[in-house]
Scaffold this active site. Sequence first.
Site, short mmCIF file in Angstrom:
data_model
loop_
_atom_site.label_atom_id
_atom_site.label_comp_id
_atom_site.label_asym_id
_atom_site.label_seq_id
_atom_site.Cartn_x
_atom_site.Cartn_y
_atom_site.Cartn_z
N SER A 26 0.87 -1.19 0.00
CA SER A 26 0.00 0.00 0.00
C SER A 26 0.90 1.24 0.00
CB SER A 26 -0.86 -0.02 1.27
OG SER A 26 -1.44 1.24 1.52
N TYR A 69 -3.55 -0.74 10.11
CA TYR A 69 -3.39 -0.97 8.67
C TYR A 69 -1.98 -0.55 8.24
CZ TYR A 69 -4.48 -0.85 3.66
OH TYR A 69 -4.47 -1.06 2.29
#
Length: 249
Positions: free
Chosen positions: A141, A154
């Site tokens: 990400s 996350y």
Amino acid sequence: MLFRLDGKVALVTGASGGLGQGMALGLAEAGANIIAVASSNCDETVRLVREAGGRIEQLSADLSDADKLESAVADALSIYGRIDVLVNNAGMIRRAPAALHARKDWYDVIDLNLNAAFFLCQLVGSHMLERGSGKIINIASMLSYQGGVNVPGYTASKHGIAGITKALANEWASRGIQVNAIAPGYMTTNNTAPIAADADRYKSITERIPAGRWGLPEDMKGPAVFLASAASDYMNGHVLCVDGGWMAR
Ligand code: NAD
């Protein structure tokens, strides 16, 4: 031909929709047989791949449950008898300020995004090591590089994904296995729907993307095929940004 995957078997986690579906379709279009794994059903992905003339089977598995991963991989191996490509894509996000971030949210995100990905690398990687070949693609990400806001679990999981990608590449590159990652930017999927629904945030994010638009699941096809194919045989431990230029800004 460098990019063809005919006869290869690719296991894609989180392939019921979103980026996993896009990658499963791309890999199938390049010739791979697909094993689609998710906790929700992958019927739509199965239909799309078959309509495109590809071969695909699906397996239902809750990958957050570490005790079930070994049997899930055994089931996956029994479908086509091998796994040449592992795409660790299944993931979730929980949003809450760091000071208020519930422990359950932290653990749920780490269990799926990082722990399951690592354990699947171990389980499928052992099988690849025996054969002396294989491709692993972990889905990272922008938050493998940046801190984000309100998503500390996350961010930790995606920094971890970049870390294990490099750690495993160091150990396995000389043994015929390429371990790399793709770091998507802002892509239109269920995962980002709450952000996209906030008109001001959507506009400010879009303005910061040099390409001037959010990514789509089909934007993942080419990068996934590249990292799954012989075209990337001398790439190890790389995190490939597919972000419309976000990281260049
Ligand atoms: P999505 O929510 O559309 O899809 C997530 C997939 O994971 C689904 O198939 C779901 O069934 C599966 N899944 C969820 N929990 C599971 C579990 N416990 N066991 C098995 N499968 C489970 O999300 P997406 O946007 O397609 O995200 C895919 C990956 O890409 C994730 O790792 C995400 O972190 C990453 N990513 C997405 C974006 C984005 O902008 N959408 C950006 C960067 C990274």
